[in-house]
Design an enzyme around this catalytic site. Structure first.
Site, PDB file in Angstrom:
ATOM      1  N   TYR A 206      -2.672  -1.922  10.236  1.00 25.81           N
ATOM      2  CA  TYR A 206      -2.414  -2.082   8.643  1.00 25.81           C
ATOM      3  C   TYR A 206      -1.251  -1.686   8.251  1.00 25.81           C
ATOM      4  O   TYR A 206      -0.590  -2.423   7.568  1.00 25.81           O
ATOM      5  CB  TYR A 206      -3.759  -1.771   8.194  1.00 25.81           C
ATOM      6  CG  TYR A 206      -3.795  -1.629   6.695  1.00 25.81           C
ATOM      7  CD1 TYR A 206      -4.548  -2.775   6.116  1.00 25.81           C
ATOM      8  CD2 TYR A 206      -3.355  -0.643   5.944  1.00 25.81           C
ATOM      9  CE1 TYR A 206      -4.419  -2.771   4.715  1.00 25.81           C
ATOM     10  CE2 TYR A 206      -3.555  -0.748   4.454  1.00 25.81           C
ATOM     11  CZ  TYR A 206      -3.989  -1.560   3.887  1.00 25.81           C
ATOM     12  OH  TYR A 206      -4.033  -1.531   2.623  1.00 25.81           O
TER      13      TYR A 206
ATOM     14  N   SER B   3       0.932  -1.163  -0.119  1.00 31.50           N
ATOM     15  CA  SER B   3       0.060  -0.115   0.018  1.00 31.50           C
ATOM     16  C   SER B   3       0.936   1.356  -0.066  1.00 31.50           C
ATOM     17  O   SER B   3       2.152   1.268   0.364  1.00 31.50           O
ATOM     18  CB  SER B   3      -0.934  -0.067   1.464  1.00 31.50           C
ATOM     19  OG  SER B   3      -1.161   1.356   1.493  1.00 31.50           O
TER      20      SER B   3
HETATM   21  N1  LIG Z   1      -8.597  -0.282  -2.145  1.00 29.68           N
HETATM   22  C1  LIG Z   1      -7.519   0.399  -1.731  1.00 29.68           C
HETATM   23  O1  LIG Z   1      -7.772   1.663  -1.617  1.00 29.68           O
HETATM   24  C2  LIG Z   1      -6.290  -0.139  -1.300  1.00 29.68           C
HETATM   25  C3  LIG Z   1      -5.215   0.798  -1.009  1.00 29.68           C
HETATM   26  C4  LIG Z   1      -3.904   0.223  -0.944  1.00 29.68           C
HETATM   27  C5  LIG Z   1      -3.752  -1.219  -0.844  1.00 29.68           C
HETATM   28  N2  LIG Z   1      -4.937  -1.853  -0.936  1.00 29.68           N
HETATM   29  C6  LIG Z   1      -4.541  -3.279  -0.914  1.00 29.68           C
HETATM   30  O2  LIG Z   1      -4.969  -4.051  -2.080  1.00 29.68           O
HETATM   31  C7  LIG Z   1      -5.464  -5.458  -1.702  1.00 29.68           C
HETATM   32  C8  LIG Z   1      -6.700  -5.851  -2.325  1.00 29.68           C
HETATM   33  O3  LIG Z   1      -7.781  -5.083  -1.623  1.00 29.68           O
HETATM   34  P1  LIG Z   1      -9.138  -4.486  -2.231  1.00 29.68           P
HETATM   35  O4  LIG Z   1      -8.832  -3.117  -1.962  1.00 29.68           O
HETATM   36  O5  LIG Z   1      -9.100  -5.002  -3.496  1.00 29.68           O
HETATM   37  O6  LIG Z   1     -10.217  -5.142  -1.392  1.00 29.68           O
HETATM   38  P2  LIG Z   1     -11.135  -6.438  -1.416  1.00 29.68           P
HETATM   39  O7  LIG Z   1     -11.811  -5.965  -0.111  1.00 29.68           O
HETATM   40  O8  LIG Z   1     -12.031  -6.317  -2.596  1.00 29.68           O
HETATM   41  O9  LIG Z   1      -9.948  -7.209  -1.174  1.00 29.68           O
HETATM   42  C9  LIG Z   1      -9.508  -7.825  -0.034  1.00 29.68           C
HETATM   43  C10 LIG Z   1      -9.778  -9.357   0.029  1.00 29.68           C
HETATM   44  O10 LIG Z   1      -9.028 -10.078   1.151  1.00 29.68           O
HETATM   45  C11 LIG Z   1      -9.686 -11.321   1.610  1.00 29.68           C
HETATM   46  N3  LIG Z   1      -9.322 -11.573   3.092  1.00 29.68           N
HETATM   47  C12 LIG Z   1      -9.541 -10.808   3.850  1.00 29.68           C
HETATM   48  N4  LIG Z   1      -9.119 -11.229   4.954  1.00 29.68           N
HETATM   49  C13 LIG Z   1      -9.246 -12.757   4.548  1.00 29.68           C
HETATM   50  C14 LIG Z   1      -8.843 -13.968   5.401  1.00 29.68           C
HETATM   51  N5  LIG Z   1      -8.537 -14.159   6.831  1.00 29.68           N
HETATM   52  N6  LIG Z   1      -8.961 -14.974   4.605  1.00 29.68           N
HETATM   53  C15 LIG Z   1      -8.981 -15.056   3.201  1.00 29.68           C
HETATM   54  N7  LIG Z   1      -9.208 -13.937   2.711  1.00 29.68           N
HETATM   55  C16 LIG Z   1      -9.108 -12.895   3.162  1.00 29.68           C
HETATM   56  C17 LIG Z   1     -11.174 -11.179   1.003  1.00 29.68           C
HETATM   57  O11 LIG Z   1     -11.583 -11.903   0.235  1.00 29.68           O
HETATM   58  C18 LIG Z   1     -11.278  -9.770   0.189  1.00 29.68           C
HETATM   59  O12 LIG Z   1     -11.863  -9.877  -0.754  1.00 29.68           O
HETATM   60  C19 LIG Z   1      -5.253  -5.419  -0.378  1.00 29.68           C
HETATM   61  O13 LIG Z   1      -3.948  -5.960  -0.201  1.00 29.68           O
HETATM   62  C20 LIG Z   1      -5.336  -4.197   0.241  1.00 29.68           C
HETATM   63  O14 LIG Z   1      -4.518  -3.875   1.342  1.00 29.68           O
HETATM   64  C21 LIG Z   1      -6.039  -1.522  -1.388  1.00 29.68           C
END
Ligand SMILES: NC(=O)c1ccc[n+]([C@@H]2O[C@H](COP(=O)([O-])OP(=O)(O)OC[C@H]3O[C@@H](n4cnc5c(N)ncnc54)[C@H](O)[C@@H]3O)[C@@H](O)[C@H]2O)c1
Length: 311
Positions: free
Chosen positions: A217, A204
């Site tokens: 986080y 991130s």
């Molecule tokens: N959306 C943002 O603004 C953003 C910014 C920086 C980083 N990220 C990173 O991007 C990545 C994807 O996130 P996203 O934004 O697509 O959100 P998202 O909610 O679509 O995806 C996160 C996924 O993590 C999985 N998950 C969480 N806990 C779990 C567990 N215990 N066991 C199995 N699966 C689990 C879930 O299936 C969930 O779908 C993450 O690593 C997040 O930290 C997102």
């Protein structure tokens, strides 16, 4: 109406982006872990890329991942879903891993992936348990016949403004999900990976800016950067590249399910002036998995809307 029937297929070229610079995302909240099918309009975009004039055009594949087999954790929605779809367009099959509550999102991802002629295997399992990480790898080897790409992408976050409010249980849950599972999955996958295979971790922008309202986080996301660099230096002798993607604000279910109203209100406040779409991060995962990035190892890509980072 069932959640799945609410998905809207976007019109192709020429469709205007609803995320112009200055555009604020709709304030909405949902229970964790959040379902993409329940997000208000505009829906996340997963298979189209913004054009210079504020529209969208379909992603243009070029057979970059033909025949590859990928594990994508958190692949049911958001960035993971977009990655599974672009991977399918590039010729890769995948196994997506997610929490049982997200089965409807996962089935929709499977449908969207398999439209492109490759397989999408679904595995609902909690990655906080070490034995479940082992099961993920064993299942992938059984169902796909091997592993070429491991995408460590699943994450948990919960905003709290002060360390006094952050429980020991939440601290451990965040580390179990966001970094311990990355270690276990990598450890169990590597014996099945060969020269040319890749591991790509999702971090991130937050460890670079030290986000105080996401202390646990942010700490795990910093650990992911260090884990990427150390594992890369260790595994290059085997011809395996390990890299990292560090997104900024991206419109996914993580946001309405975990962010407070004030943070959502400022979600567009990056130099580019708008939130990013999952498809704009998935292109990084395509690049880092393909031979186009053959001389890149232990590095981070920053699809973060123009925030300057150091490293
Ligand atoms: N959306 C943002 O603004 C953003 C910014 C920086 C980083 N990220 C990173 O991007 C990545 C994807 O996130 P996203 O934004 O697509 O959100 P998202 O909610 O679509 O995806 C996160 C996924 O993590 C999985 N998950 C969480 N806990 C779990 C567990 N215990 N066991 C199995 N699966 C689990 C879930 O299936 C969930 O779908 C993450 O690593 C997040 O930290 C997102």
């Amino acid at each position: 109406m069932s959640p799945i029937s609410q998905y809207v297929e976007r019109p192709a070229t020429g469709a205007k982006s609803q995320f112009e610079p200055g555009h604020k995302i709709p304030i909405q909240h949902m229970d964790k872990p959040g379902l993409e099918s329940e997000m208000a309009d505009p829906k996340p975009v997963y298979d189209q890329i913004p054009t210079e004039d504020g529209g969208y055009q379909p992603y243009k594949p070029a057979g970059k991942l033909k025949g590859k087999r990928a594990i994508i954790t958190g692949g049911d929605s958001g960035i993971g879903r977009a990655t599974a779809i672009l991977y399918a367009m590039e010729g890769a099959s995948s196994m997506i891993v997610y929490l049982p509550e997200e089965e409807t999102d996962a089935q929709e991802t499977k449908r969207l992936v398999e439209k492109h002629g490759t397989k999408c295997h679904c595995l609902a399992i909690d990655l906080r348990k070490r034995e479940n990480c082992k099961k993920v790898i064993d299942t992938a080897v059984q169902t796909m016949g091997g592993i070429d790409i491991l995408i460590n992408n699943a994450a948990f976050q919960n905003m709290l403004s002060d360390i006094s409010e952050l429980s020991e249980e939440q601290w451990e849950r965040t580390f179990d999900t966001n970094i311990h599972s990355f270690f276990y999955l990598s450890k169990y996958a590597l014996p099945h990976m060969k020269r040319g295979s890749t591991i790509i971790n999702c971090s991130s922008v937050n460890p670079y800016i030290g986000r105080g309202d996401l202390l646990d986080y942010t700490s795990t996301k910093g650990a992911i950067v260090a884990f990427t660099r150390a594992l890369s230096n260790q595994q290059l002798k085997n011809g395996i590249r390990v890299n990292c993607v560090c997104p900024g604000p991206i419109w996914t279910p993580l946001i309405p399910s975990t962010m407070q109203t004030s943070a959502m209100d400022q979600f567009h406040a990056v130099p580019i002036g708008r939130p990013g779409q999952p498809s704009e991060v998935a292109t990084c995962f395509v690049f880092l998995a393909s031979q186009d990035s053959s001389y890149i190892a232990g590095q981070c890509l920053h699809p973060n809307g123009g925030v300057m980072v150091n490293g």
